[in-house]
Design an enzyme around this catalytic site. Sequence first.
Site, PDB file in Angstrom:
ATOM      1  N   LYS A 177       0.873  -1.181   0.000  1.00  0.00           N
ATOM      2  CA  LYS A 177       0.000   0.000   0.000  1.00  0.00           C
ATOM      3  C   LYS A 177       0.914   1.236   0.000  1.00  0.00           C
ATOM      4  O   LYS A 177       1.418   1.656   1.041  1.00  0.00           O
ATOM      5  CB  LYS A 177      -0.900  -0.059   1.239  1.00  0.00           C
ATOM      6  CG  LYS A 177      -2.106   0.830   1.197  1.00  0.00           C
ATOM      7  CD  LYS A 177      -1.658   2.209   1.421  1.00  0.00           C
ATOM      8  CE  LYS A 177      -2.629   3.214   1.831  1.00  0.00           C
ATOM      9  NZ  LYS A 177      -2.016   4.556   1.751  1.00  0.00           N
ATOM     10  N   GLY A 230       7.087   6.038   7.599  1.00  0.00           N
ATOM     11  CA  GLY A 230       6.309   7.277   7.512  1.00  0.00           C
ATOM     12  C   GLY A 230       6.546   8.107   8.763  1.00  0.00           C
ATOM     13  O   GLY A 230       7.590   7.976   9.415  1.00  0.00           O
ATOM     14  N   SER A 231       5.554   8.916   9.107  1.00  0.00           N
ATOM     15  CA  SER A 231       5.752   9.849  10.220  1.00  0.00           C
ATOM     16  C   SER A 231       5.657   9.126  11.563  1.00  0.00           C
ATOM     17  O   SER A 231       5.023   8.070  11.689  1.00  0.00           O
ATOM     18  CB  SER A 231       4.694  10.945  10.168  1.00  0.00           C
ATOM     19  OG  SER A 231       3.439  10.403  10.518  1.00  0.00           O
ATOM     20  N   GLY A 235       3.062   6.283  12.772  1.00  0.00           N
ATOM     21  CA  GLY A 235       3.701   5.058  13.262  1.00  0.00           C
ATOM     22  C   GLY A 235       3.188   4.663  14.634  1.00  0.00           C
ATOM     23  O   GLY A 235       2.982   3.488  14.934  1.00  0.00           O
ATOM     24  N   GLU A 252       9.804   2.622  10.576  1.00  0.00           N
ATOM     25  CA  GLU A 252      10.886   3.552  10.243  1.00  0.00           C
ATOM     26  C   GLU A 252      10.245   4.922  10.184  1.00  0.00           C
ATOM     27  O   GLU A 252       9.438   5.188   9.293  1.00  0.00           O
ATOM     28  CB  GLU A 252      11.489   3.222   8.863  1.00  0.00           C
ATOM     29  CG  GLU A 252      12.224   1.918   8.784  1.00  0.00           C
ATOM     30  CD  GLU A 252      13.472   1.868   9.640  1.00  0.00           C
ATOM     31  OE1 GLU A 252      13.930   2.941  10.117  1.00  0.00           O
ATOM     32  OE2 GLU A 252      13.974   0.762   9.840  1.00  0.00           O
ATOM     33  N   CYS A 286      14.240  10.953   5.402  1.00  0.00           N
ATOM     34  CA  CYS A 286      14.335  10.675   6.846  1.00  0.00           C
ATOM     35  C   CYS A 286      15.757  10.884   7.306  1.00  0.00           C
ATOM     36  O   CYS A 286      16.001  11.165   8.465  1.00  0.00           O
ATOM     37  CB  CYS A 286      13.986   9.239   7.155  1.00  0.00           C
ATOM     38  SG  CYS A 286      12.526   8.671   6.396  1.00  0.00           S
ATOM     39  N   GLU A 387      11.084  17.441  13.203  1.00  0.00           N
ATOM     40  CA  GLU A 387      11.366  17.105  11.808  1.00  0.00           C
ATOM     41  C   GLU A 387      10.536  18.005  10.893  1.00  0.00           C
ATOM     42  O   GLU A 387       9.320  18.059  11.013  1.00  0.00           O
ATOM     43  CB  GLU A 387      11.014  15.638  11.535  1.00  0.00           C
ATOM     44  CG  GLU A 387      11.427  15.210  10.146  1.00  0.00           C
ATOM     45  CD  GLU A 387      11.130  13.746   9.853  1.00  0.00           C
ATOM     46  OE1 GLU A 387       9.989  13.309  10.128  1.00  0.00           O
ATOM     47  OE2 GLU A 387      12.027  13.046   9.359  1.00  0.00           O
TER      48      GLU A 387
HETATM   49  C1  UN1 Z   1      14.611   7.733   3.648  1.00  0.00           C
HETATM   50  O1  UN1 Z   1      14.941   8.908   3.700  1.00  0.00           O
HETATM   51  O2  UN1 Z   1      13.487   7.388   4.026  1.00  0.00           O
HETATM   52  O3  UN1 Z   1      20.463   6.885   2.944  1.00  0.00           O
HETATM   53  C2  UN1 Z   1      15.465   6.673   3.076  1.00  0.00           C
HETATM   54  C3  UN1 Z   1      19.647   7.451   2.231  1.00  0.00           C
HETATM   55  C4  UN1 Z   1      18.830   6.619   1.250  1.00  0.00           C
HETATM   56  C5  UN1 Z   1      17.587   6.110   1.905  1.00  0.00           C
HETATM   57  C6  UN1 Z   1      16.800   7.171   2.629  1.00  0.00           C
HETATM   58  N1  UN1 Z   1      19.630   5.535   0.760  1.00  0.00           N
HETATM   59  O4  UN1 Z   1      19.434   8.640   2.299  1.00  0.00           O
END
Ligand code: UN1
Length: 496
Positions: A177, A230-231, A235, A252, A286, A387
Amino acid sequence: MADPLICKNYIDGHWVDSASGRTFEDANPADRHEIVGVFQDSNTEDVERAVRAALSASDSWRLTPAPRRGEILYRAGQLLAARKEDLAREMTREMGKVLAEAQGDVQEAVDMTFYMAGEGRRQFGQTTPSELPDKFCMTQRAPLGVCALITPWNFPMAIPAWKAMPALICGNTVVMKPSPEAPRSAYNLVRVLEEAGIPAGVVNFVTGRGPGTGVALVNHGDVHAVSFTGSTATGREVAKSCAGAFKRLTLEMGGKNAILVMEDADLNLAVEGAVWGGFGTAGQRCTAASRLVVHKEVYGAFAAKFVERTRALKVGSGLDPGVEVGPLINERQLRKVEQYVAVGKDEGARLLCGGCPLSCGDYDRGWFFAPTIFGDVHPEMRIAQEEIFGPVVALIPCQSLDEAIAIGNSVSYGLSSAIYTRDVNKAFRAIRDIESGIFYVNASTIGAETHLPFGGVKQTGNGHREAALAALDFYSEWKSIYIDFSGKLQKAQMDT
Ligand code: UN1
């Protein structure tokens, strides 16, 4: 590959409309009038069908030898690699990141697919002596069943691949999804898997605009594991939903990643790392470097170079050659970034460059925001704690390595961090003392490779890691097997 504008759900090996017949549009964030695809707006009925298909395919897939499963993945990897250019272009059109980065995203999916294809022949367990005579002990991996994979828009092909490939190689079936902001790349991934020969029901794909599709999926009684990126706020809700049924869950979530720039750093290198980490993917990673903790001895020089380099960044459509920073994903994100700039000003941080949306000429058509730097940021300000997920970087002065590490650790997240220094002692102390799942020395906070564990500590995650062999640990259960060939009753712990 043909290029249909109408993108259907994929359930039990068929491309199907949503049960309600409703659809939604996926627009190009660099040109909001351009529609990249029309997707199915699914509801609980679609989810029900997808989970049922995944459940009925479970047994035959579980019993397919893992090396055979790997061959299908290997074919998928070859197809992805051969179509990298087209897939990357579609990705840039659907979520904005510049073409070179979109190619990197597809490459990350290729890498993960080949890596996990190889794991089909390497699902090693352990054999170990028994404490009893004539008894044999070993372990093997067993799949979990149906896995729900809920993926974000910022890495729209890499992250679906991070989740799907280890799940599949371990013998699970999946329901994917993707985020409604960028479902096209995940759709393309599913089409490739279909072409590579994935059996019906093993991979299912449902899209939905509202949170209802994801909620139905996470709550479904026949979903055995959930993987969510996601956020942190979402989460937390996913975790609550999974807790009651003790579903296996990997999360994550957010990050507020810091680069520590020490007084002995190669400043030009550090500036390049800061620009790449702060403004790559328009800061929508992220792993983005949203805090730069800079030693006071070099703070002025670093800030001057960093601002100069940032001002020169070319912002625009990711398909235009020479553009280094693309748009934000949507208007909501643009407004959020704008609000954080106002918060930073109110808190007394010094705006050094950027700070506003770009709206003249071609910029009018998309969600562009000027790369923004705040100087003299105090570590406790909201712009240094929360963030933002946009092109906003906070420069925080520090007096020493100890203080830099303390500032680095002063947030509720812990995904990635970095240090620029020429002093090996400083580097090793930071490696040891920084609270993050990923750490770089003399490199930026972004650029994780697929064969190393990916994930974070504190409120970034829930203790699991994606990618690498760690992913196999998430998508399988260990089964311990004892084979007694003594021909008599032996009792462990009592027969010595
Ligand atoms: C993400 O930002 O959710 O190391 C993943 C990195 C990428 C993956 C980021 N290979 O920035």
